[in-house]
Design a protein around this motif. Structure first.
Motif, PDB file in Angstrom:
ATOM      1  N   LEU A  36       0.586  -1.114  -0.062  1.00 13.83           N
ATOM      2  CA  LEU A  36      -0.166   0.114  -0.227  1.00 13.83           C
ATOM      3  C   LEU A  36       0.980   0.958  -0.237  1.00 13.83           C
ATOM      4  O   LEU A  36       2.297   1.639   0.635  1.00 13.83           O
ATOM      5  CB  LEU A  36      -0.797   0.270   1.352  1.00 13.83           C
ATOM      6  CG  LEU A  36      -1.692  -1.082   1.855  1.00 13.83           C
ATOM      7  CD1 LEU A  36      -2.329  -1.030   2.724  1.00 13.83           C
ATOM      8  CD2 LEU A  36      -2.886  -0.985  -0.231  1.00 13.83           C
ATOM      9  N   ASP A  37       0.405   2.393  -1.040  1.00 11.73           N
ATOM     10  CA  ASP A  37       1.178   3.277  -0.288  1.00 11.73           C
ATOM     11  C   ASP A  37       0.655   4.352   1.335  1.00 11.73           C
ATOM     12  O   ASP A  37      -0.069   3.362   1.424  1.00 11.73           O
ATOM     13  CB  ASP A  37       0.026   4.485  -1.818  1.00 11.73           C
ATOM     14  CG  ASP A  37       0.513   4.195  -2.996  1.00 11.73           C
ATOM     15  OD1 ASP A  37       1.760   3.950  -3.456  1.00 11.73           O
ATOM     16  OD2 ASP A  37       0.165   4.208  -3.568  1.00 11.73           O
ATOM     17  N   ASP A  71      -8.934   4.115   4.632  1.00 12.03           N
ATOM     18  CA  ASP A  71      -9.449   3.945   3.384  1.00 12.03           C
ATOM     19  C   ASP A  71      -9.604   5.257   3.022  1.00 12.03           C
ATOM     20  O   ASP A  71     -10.619   6.645   3.034  1.00 12.03           O
ATOM     21  CB  ASP A  71     -11.338   3.872   3.455  1.00 12.03           C
ATOM     22  CG  ASP A  71     -11.056   2.004   4.143  1.00 12.03           C
ATOM     23  OD1 ASP A  71      -9.713   1.555   3.198  1.00 12.03           O
ATOM     24  OD2 ASP A  71     -11.549   0.926   4.101  1.00 12.03           O
ATOM     25  N   TYR A  72      -8.987   5.899   1.190  1.00 13.91           N
ATOM     26  CA  TYR A  72      -9.183   7.037   1.167  1.00 13.91           C
ATOM     27  C   TYR A  72     -10.633   6.828   0.738  1.00 13.91           C
ATOM     28  O   TYR A  72     -10.826   5.858  -0.519  1.00 13.91           O
ATOM     29  CB  TYR A  72      -8.073   7.313   0.383  1.00 13.91           C
ATOM     30  CG  TYR A  72      -8.190   9.036  -0.766  1.00 13.91           C
ATOM     31  CD1 TYR A  72      -8.690   9.930   0.129  1.00 13.91           C
ATOM     32  CD2 TYR A  72      -8.697   9.135  -1.722  1.00 13.91           C
ATOM     33  CE1 TYR A  72      -8.793  11.100  -1.411  1.00 13.91           C
ATOM     34  CE2 TYR A  72      -8.307   9.610  -2.282  1.00 13.91           C
ATOM     35  CZ  TYR A  72      -8.417  11.176  -2.179  1.00 13.91           C
ATOM     36  OH  TYR A  72      -8.835  12.214  -3.108  1.00 13.91           O
ATOM     37  N   GLU A 120     -13.471   6.662   1.114  1.00 16.07           N
ATOM     38  CA  GLU A 120     -14.253   5.349   1.484  1.00 16.07           C
ATOM     39  C   GLU A 120     -16.508   5.716   0.914  1.00 16.07           C
ATOM     40  O   GLU A 120     -16.575   6.650   1.233  1.00 16.07           O
ATOM     41  CB  GLU A 120     -14.417   5.348   2.850  1.00 16.07           C
ATOM     42  CG  GLU A 120     -15.014   4.065   3.350  1.00 16.07           C
ATOM     43  CD  GLU A 120     -15.030   3.744   4.898  1.00 16.07           C
ATOM     44  OE1 GLU A 120     -15.651   2.767   5.253  1.00 16.07           O
ATOM     45  OE2 GLU A 120     -14.738   4.566   6.074  1.00 16.07           O
ATOM     46  N   GLU A 154     -13.699   6.126  -5.551  1.00 19.55           N
ATOM     47  CA  GLU A 154     -12.254   6.772  -5.789  1.00 19.55           C
ATOM     48  C   GLU A 154     -11.761   5.870  -4.723  1.00 19.55           C
ATOM     49  O   GLU A 154     -10.118   6.217  -4.526  1.00 19.55           O
ATOM     50  CB  GLU A 154     -12.309   8.024  -5.873  1.00 19.55           C
ATOM     51  CG  GLU A 154     -12.321   9.003  -7.165  1.00 19.55           C
ATOM     52  CD  GLU A 154     -13.528   8.975  -7.070  1.00 19.55           C
ATOM     53  OE1 GLU A 154     -14.324   9.095  -6.094  1.00 19.55           O
ATOM     54  OE2 GLU A 154     -14.248   8.897  -8.368  1.00 19.55           O
ATOM     55  N   GLU A 155     -12.248   5.026  -3.988  1.00 21.98           N
ATOM     56  CA  GLU A 155     -11.875   4.923  -2.419  1.00 21.98           C
ATOM     57  C   GLU A 155     -10.420   4.257  -2.544  1.00 21.98           C
ATOM     58  O   GLU A 155     -11.176   2.814  -3.825  1.00 21.98           O
ATOM     59  CB  GLU A 155     -13.116   3.565  -1.851  1.00 21.98           C
ATOM     60  CG  GLU A 155     -12.322   3.481  -0.552  1.00 21.98           C
ATOM     61  CD  GLU A 155     -13.801   1.934  -0.092  1.00 21.98           C
ATOM     62  OE1 GLU A 155     -13.295   1.187   0.614  1.00 21.98           O
ATOM     63  OE2 GLU A 155     -15.215   2.401  -0.285  1.00 21.98           O
ATOM     64  N   ARG A 156      -9.327   4.191  -1.621  1.00 24.52           N
ATOM     65  CA  ARG A 156      -8.636   3.227  -1.966  1.00 24.52           C
ATOM     66  C   ARG A 156      -7.952   3.393  -1.027  1.00 24.52           C
ATOM     67  O   ARG A 156      -8.052   3.942   0.429  1.00 24.52           O
ATOM     68  CB  ARG A 156      -7.648   3.927  -3.500  1.00 24.52           C
ATOM     69  CG  ARG A 156      -6.604   2.994  -3.021  1.00 24.52           C
ATOM     70  CD  ARG A 156      -4.943   3.999  -4.626  1.00 24.52           C
ATOM     71  NE  ARG A 156      -4.384   2.960  -4.279  1.00 24.52           N
ATOM     72  CZ  ARG A 156      -3.023   3.688  -4.576  1.00 24.52           C
ATOM     73  NH1 ARG A 156      -3.110   4.840  -5.961  1.00 24.52           N
ATOM     74  NH2 ARG A 156      -1.937   3.287  -4.746  1.00 24.52           N
ATOM     75  N   THR A 157      -7.457   2.223  -0.150  1.00 20.60           N
ATOM     76  CA  THR A 157      -6.206   1.597   1.045  1.00 20.60           C
ATOM     77  C   THR A 157      -5.468   2.406   1.405  1.00 20.60           C
ATOM     78  O   THR A 157      -4.240   1.786   0.102  1.00 20.60           O
ATOM     79  CB  THR A 157      -6.276   0.843   1.554  1.00 20.60           C
ATOM     80  OG1 THR A 157      -7.635   0.254   1.395  1.00 20.60           O
ATOM     81  CG2 THR A 157      -6.281   0.094   2.973  1.00 20.60           C
ATOM     82  N   TYR A 158      -4.943   3.136   2.247  1.00 18.75           N
ATOM     83  CA  TYR A 158      -3.652   3.705   2.224  1.00 18.75           C
ATOM     84  C   TYR A 158      -2.883   3.604   3.603  1.00 18.75           C
ATOM     85  O   TYR A 158      -3.625   3.135   4.638  1.00 18.75           O
ATOM     86  CB  TYR A 158      -3.523   5.268   1.999  1.00 18.75           C
ATOM     87  CG  TYR A 158      -4.268   5.798   1.044  1.00 18.75           C
ATOM     88  CD1 TYR A 158      -2.013   5.426   0.578  1.00 18.75           C
ATOM     89  CD2 TYR A 158      -5.215   6.094   0.180  1.00 18.75           C
ATOM     90  CE1 TYR A 158      -2.832   6.660  -0.614  1.00 18.75           C
ATOM     91  CE2 TYR A 158      -5.118   6.462  -1.316  1.00 18.75           C
ATOM     92  CZ  TYR A 158      -3.866   6.352  -1.698  1.00 18.75           C
ATOM     93  OH  TYR A 158      -4.240   7.189  -3.786  1.00 18.75           O
ATOM     94  N   ASP A 199      -7.756  12.260   4.548  1.00 18.93           N
ATOM     95  CA  ASP A 199      -7.740  12.733   2.673  1.00 18.93           C
ATOM     96  C   ASP A 199      -7.463  13.562   2.431  1.00 18.93           C
ATOM     97  O   ASP A 199      -6.362  13.207   1.016  1.00 18.93           O
ATOM     98  CB  ASP A 199      -9.564  12.054   2.719  1.00 18.93           C
ATOM     99  CG  ASP A 199      -9.925  11.164   2.478  1.00 18.93           C
ATOM    100  OD1 ASP A 199      -9.763   9.997   2.503  1.00 18.93           O
ATOM    101  OD2 ASP A 199     -11.548  11.073   2.641  1.00 18.93           O
ATOM    102  N   TYR A 211      -0.344  12.171  -2.699  1.00 17.12           N
ATOM    103  CA  TYR A 211      -0.553  12.033  -3.939  1.00 17.12           C
ATOM    104  C   TYR A 211      -1.304  12.048  -5.448  1.00 17.12           C
ATOM    105  O   TYR A 211      -1.362  12.045  -7.111  1.00 17.12           O
ATOM    106  CB  TYR A 211      -1.519  10.054  -4.026  1.00 17.12           C
ATOM    107  CG  TYR A 211      -0.090   9.400  -3.938  1.00 17.12           C
ATOM    108  CD1 TYR A 211       0.684   8.246  -4.111  1.00 17.12           C
ATOM    109  CD2 TYR A 211      -0.312   9.380  -2.024  1.00 17.12           C
ATOM    110  CE1 TYR A 211       1.923   7.961  -3.076  1.00 17.12           C
ATOM    111  CE2 TYR A 211       0.389   8.430  -0.940  1.00 17.12           C
ATOM    112  CZ  TYR A 211       1.533   7.908  -1.522  1.00 17.12           C
ATOM    113  OH  TYR A 211       1.818   7.224  -1.069  1.00 17.12           O
TER     114      TYR A 211
END
Length: 236
Positions: free
Chosen positions: A4-5, A49-50, A52, A56-60, A201, A208
């Motif tokens: 994960l980033d 979870d960006y 959420e 566009e949800e993505r885990t960091y 967020d 990023y």
């Protein structure tokens, strides 16, 4: 499992304000049973979870760097501490609601981390005044958190919270006041939890998804963590 980033968030404030308890609550969703003094820096990780619930949800990974020490330390101590300020993407400023001095010292902590306190200039805050120009061009997302809300009597809370409200305005940041010994203050769906999520967020977005303003200038990226999870890493 794909790596994960991650983003790096400093947790700054005077000794004894409850930074370690706050970080433990944020990362483990549990109360820290036996807090101890942080020597150097302690790092813990929160999975976030960006955006959420959106496409566009993505885990960091959110690296939370709990920096120990006193803002009034000698220049040699500050120089040692500066290594922790490399490549920072966000800052959480923590103060004790029962300790006015810890609130005032947040200005000095932020200036030190932003590499603008190279030459100590004495007291930066007098009766709530400070040089706003020193923060005018800051692009690093900030969040102000007041701890030990439980130790303020109900009849005094309005007075204390009114006194500390200027901090969030000065730093152009959201404000959270809580008791680190009570997880309900960060319960899912609460206003505090929403503010925390919104802050992370913003940190991720700056790191990023924006070309500029994602890191503190003046510090080279001399050191990064590699690999999987990080938990309670201590640097002396």
């Amino acid at each position: 499992m794909a790596s994960l980033d991650r983003v790096k968030v400093l947790v700054l404030g005077d000794s004894g304000v409850g930074k370690s308890s706050l970080v433990h609550l944020l990362c483990q969703n549990q109360v820290l049973g036996n807090p101890s003094w942080t020597v150097g820096c302690s790092v813990d990780v929160r999975v976030h979870d960006y955006k959420e619930g959106t496409p566009e949800e993505r885990t960091y990974y959110i690296e939370l760097w709990d920096v120990g020490g006193s803002v009034g330390s000698a220049s040699s101590v500050k120089s040692t501490r500066a290594v922790f300020y490399n490549s920072v993407n966000g800052i959480i400023l923590v103060h004790d609601l029962t300790n006015k001095k810890s609130s005032q010292n947040l200005y000095r902590w932020s200036l030190e981390a932003l590499n603008r306190d190279l030459v100590p200039t004495g007291v930066l805050v007098t009766n709530g005044d400070y040089d706003q120009e020193q923060f005018a061009d800051n692009q690093i997302p900030l969040l102000v958190i007041g701890t030990k809300l439980d130790q303020i009597h109900e009849t005094k809370r309005h007075e204390v919270l009114t006194r500390t409200a200027f901090l969030a305005e000065d730093f152009n940041a959201e404000e959270i006041n809580l008791d680190c010994t009570n997880p309900r203050y960060l319960a899912a769906g609460s206003s505090n939890a929403v503010k925390i999520s919104r802050f992370f967020d913003k940190v991720i977005e700056k790191r990023y998804f924006l070309k500029e303003g994602n890191q503190i200038s003046g510090f080279p990226d001399r050191k990064r963590f590699v690999g999987g999870t990080l938990k309670s890493l201590h640097y002396d």
